[in-house]
Design a protein around this motif. Structure first.
Motif, short mmCIF file in Angstrom:
data_model
loop_
_atom_site.label_atom_id
_atom_site.label_comp_id
_atom_site.label_asym_id
_atom_site.label_seq_id
_atom_site.Cartn_x
_atom_site.Cartn_y
_atom_site.Cartn_z
N LYS A 1 40.53 55.53 59.73
CA LYS A 1 41.92 55.47 60.41
C LYS A 1 41.76 55.01 62.10
O LYS A 1 42.35 54.16 62.60
N ASP A 2 40.65 55.58 62.44
CA ASP A 2 40.29 55.26 63.81
C ASP A 2 39.07 54.37 64.00
O ASP A 2 38.37 54.52 63.17
N THR B 1 36.79 51.98 67.22
CA THR B 1 36.25 51.90 68.60
C THR B 1 37.15 51.29 69.39
O THR B 1 37.85 50.20 68.84
N SER B 2 37.55 51.72 70.59
CA SER B 2 38.70 51.28 71.43
C SER B 2 38.07 49.82 72.19
O SER B 2 39.03 48.98 72.66
N GLU B 3 36.80 49.56 71.63
CA GLU B 3 36.41 47.84 72.10
C GLU B 3 37.06 46.85 71.18
O GLU B 3 37.13 45.64 71.58
N ALA B 4 37.68 47.51 69.91
CA ALA B 4 38.09 46.52 69.22
C ALA B 4 39.51 46.06 69.63
O ALA B 4 40.58 46.93 69.37
N LYS B 5 39.69 45.03 70.19
CA LYS B 5 41.31 44.75 70.95
C LYS B 5 41.85 43.84 70.18
O LYS B 5 43.05 44.04 69.76
N LEU B 6 41.24 42.83 69.12
CA LEU B 6 42.18 42.22 68.42
C LEU B 6 42.20 42.79 67.03
O LEU B 6 41.55 43.70 66.26
N VAL B 7 43.63 42.52 66.59
CA VAL B 7 43.96 43.01 65.32
C VAL B 7 42.88 42.82 63.94
O VAL B 7 42.66 43.75 63.39
N LEU C 1 37.31 46.76 60.69
CA LEU C 1 36.54 47.87 60.69
C LEU C 1 37.35 48.88 60.08
O LEU C 1 36.79 49.67 59.20
N LYS C 2 38.63 49.13 59.93
CA LYS C 2 39.50 50.05 59.18
C LYS C 2 39.32 50.10 57.87
O LYS C 2 39.21 51.07 57.06
N SER C 3 39.15 48.63 57.35
CA SER C 3 39.23 48.51 56.01
C SER C 3 37.83 48.71 55.14
O SER C 3 37.48 48.50 54.22
N GLY C 4 36.84 48.97 56.12
CA GLY C 4 35.50 48.90 55.93
C GLY C 4 34.87 47.47 55.10
O GLY C 4 34.02 47.49 54.49
N MET C 5 35.39 46.48 55.88
CA MET C 5 34.41 45.00 55.36
C MET C 5 33.27 45.10 56.34
O MET C 5 32.26 44.34 55.76
N ILE C 6 33.32 45.48 57.51
CA ILE C 6 32.03 45.41 58.48
C ILE C 6 31.88 46.73 58.94
O ILE C 6 32.59 47.49 59.09
N LYS C 7 30.47 46.96 59.58
CA LYS C 7 30.05 47.82 60.40
C LYS C 7 29.29 47.24 61.49
O LYS C 7 28.36 46.33 61.12
#
Lengths: 438, 438
Positions: free
Chosen positions: B12-13, B15-21, B27-33
């Motif tokens: 659900k959460d 990093t605040s560095e992620a500005k773009l939707v 990140l949320k959907s676990g596509m990349i780390k």
């Protein structure tokens, strides 16, 4: 695909540096071109074979629920310092490429991915419920080879399938190990390759249990010793690690214990094309990778890692399957399923028949059609060189009766068929494929 | 694939560095780390989308007889010195990673492949008869980004399709250019994406004619200006460069010439996902690449180069296709064709129905089956987040009548079907796919 459109720069002469027949044939058939020492570009014929091997590997890793991922090639040196593989004492240190970015951050270009996958797993999995996973990638890897040689057999950049398992106990880890072992046997069976798995030293990877998969080859760099009965055992479908260990199969011959039933041990030159390592907690401890167990406590996963050198395998297959005319591809990894050789493309009858066959066959198979105006001799020589499993030969005599020849590259057996029998071509190829994948 | 086996670390959460939707949703959907700044590992969900995009691209490049090759990532600096792209004056110099091997031989890790492909072509093709070829590769590229940001949108390592054409004249080169232009339009159409091609400056690549393909996106880094009529024109199937040039479409608005019929020019934020460059003889001359012409003389090929940023495109698609719940994949690149959501896997009736549906549907489609014991709320939230095009929802009430719901992720439209209507599911998906690829 029409040959007139296909980039296939075959040549008769190759550099004298190419000592191995596989290296010579890959250059002659236009599969690869050298860029510099140990570095190659892959041309369409080569890319098609790589992609066929990838498909076979994916299909068998799917069966054991392998999860495909892609790790970056640029890997922070800090992760490699944690594992110790980039430090002076490590066997691997001298083989790793190092680089920095404009901020002086340090990276390595890796030959394998233990550090990053362990870090990734730690960031992706929390609970024992999600353990037992096998993750794999098929990516180009890097090694600063001291002495690059034999073409893609020992190159600075190579395509590798590397897989990693994460389990809650040694027993579970060895079950994953066995599953991958079985998948490897199936992968090589699908490619009609006889492989001999041998117990191996663990070397730079750490861990304490390892097997290598070898293809027998008179010019191979390795020497293995194995009981001939092992090959019969591997043809059966009831493989277990426990049964496998009843056979002698090692890279050394010393001290064969008396416990082995029959000491019919033979020696063979061979090429290593795959390996399995049980790693234990070496990397999970070094990278601080933990999961929460059933009892609520934190534990380090038991890991395994499993590689197949795909670009190296291409060369190894050619070493084990060629004749004086060229390569003979196992059907599962033939760059095309069949090639239509139109001996007279300027003859209306031949041309019409070639087009009809191409249309019908290419709806079922990957078909190359030689529509060039090269001489018949050149056409046969080139197609025998590139080694596509089946040749459909169209010549002016038979074509007037709407007939053509179907030739098997390996056996040279020729059958004359007519257009109405096109389904028999399909049947032929299908039955051949079915047999070979058993 | 069963979700219990699939590595899908949703969260659900982020990093605040992620500005773009798109960055947040990947990140949320676990596509990349993230591995480190500008460097990512791709997880199974992400790898599946990459691989779908690759398939779409390959299919359309096949149509124009594109030849797939693989160039090495380790490229000798000497080749880059010839082209001038690695020297101090070049725009590109500061963005290239440099490294040396143990022999102090120098290499670069490239963002594109003009040098090596030109050298390869020179070593592979001799005659004008073999010209007119388009070669392409789909490989990971490198760029020492000054300011990596927005996740995979601007990363140090990125997956790119780069293609190169070699022709005997400027006119022929522009025909190749037009063929690739049309292939690009088809590629983006298959993915249900509205792209705007704009005339572009040529920058660091050299040459003198270039187009960029942009996806409209309110948060895009670029700004483009185009006539609204252009979008209608691109929906037709009669594209020619000549007709295209009748429309205004550029990255700048200054001095719109009066010659343009209707100056209904709009401004839009956008994301660049592809580009075309007519290169002329810049690289063939620099690298000494020649072919023998009809008249026996040696000439330099006229080249073009053509890129699609595949990993970047994943983010761009998400930017243009999402809602408050998550990603909405265009069906052609959905990581699975459909997901079966079994709301009560411990209920025998639900479980039986789920298994029957899985067996039947997975023979036709790529199916994910949520067999976990997560709450219904979590299941819906996760599956809306990952955005698979179709959801087959199995709940205890309907299941007793052998019924289930078929839900479209995009429209949220739900239809109740029974098992006998399973073919209608297939029909639905098929008709949807057919429509969207038109």
């Amino acid at each position: 695909m029409y040959l007139s459109k296909f980039l296939l720069p075959t040549s008769k002469d190759v550099t004298s540096e190419a000592k191995l027949v596989s290296h010579q044939l890959m250059l002659k058939s236009g599969m690869i071109k050298q860029v510099s020492s140990g570095i190659y570009s892959w041309l369409p014929l080569g890319v098609r074979v790589l992609s066929k091997i990838e498909s076979v590997i994916r299909a068998e890793l799917d069966v054991i629920y392998g999860q495909e991922i892609v790790l970056p090639s640029l890997q922070p040196l800090t992760l490699w310092e944690k594992s110790g593989r980039a430090v002076e004492e490590s066997d691997m240190k001298s083989q790793i490429f190092h680089l920095v970015d404009h901020k002086e951050s340090k990276y390595v270009l890796p030959p394998s991915g233990e550090e990053v996958i362990t870090d990734l797993f730690n960031n992706s999995v929390q609970s024992y419920k999600e353990m037992g996973k096998i993750l794999y990638q098929i990516t180009w890897k890097f090694r600063d080879e001291i002495r690059p040689r034999h073409g893609v057999m020992r190159a600075k950049e190579f395509l590798m399938k590397d897989a990693y398992s994460f389990d809650t106990s040694r027993d579970m880890a060895l079950e994953s190990y066995e599953r991958v072992f079985r998948a490897y046997l199936n992968i090589f069976k699908r490619m009609d390759l006889t492989v001999v798995p041998v117990l191996a030293p663990t070397g730079a990877m750490g861990g304490n249990y390892s097997h290598e998969f070898h293809i027998l080859s008179p010019n191979g760099e390795s020497t293995i010793y194995y009981q001939t009965e092992l090959l019969d055992y591997l043809k059966q479908n009831d493989f277990t690690l426990q049964n496998f260990e009843k056979f002698y199969a090692k890279e050394e011959e010393k001290h064969i214990p008396e416990s082995y039933d029959s000491l019919n041990v033979v020696q063979s030159k061979s090429i290593e094309v795959g390996h399995l390592f049980y790693l234990g907690q070496k990397y999970s401890k070094a990278l601080g990778c933990i999961y929460q167990a059933n009892d609520g406590g934190n534990h380090f996963p038991e890991m395994g890692c499993y590689g197949i050198g795909i670009s190296r395998l291409v060369a190894a297959v050619i070493e084990s399957s060629n004749d004086s005319k060229g390569i003979i591809w196992p059907s599962a990894i033939s760059p095309f399923d069949l090639v239509i050789i139109n001996l007279k493309p300027d003859d209306a009858v031949c041309d019409t028949l070639a087009k009809e066959l191409y249309t019908q066959l290419s709806s079922l198979y990957e078909v190359l059609c030689d529509d060039t105006y090269n001489s018949a001799g050149r056409k046969f020589a080139d197609m025998d060189l590139v080694g596509i499993t089946w040749q459909v030969i169209i010549g002016p005599k038979l074509a007037t009766e709407r007939k053509f020849e179907l030739k098997n590259r390996k056996t040279s057996a020729i059958e004359v068929l007519d257009l109405a029998q096109i389904h028999e071509v399909a049947q032929h190829i299908k039955s051949y494929k079915t047999n070979s994948s058993k």
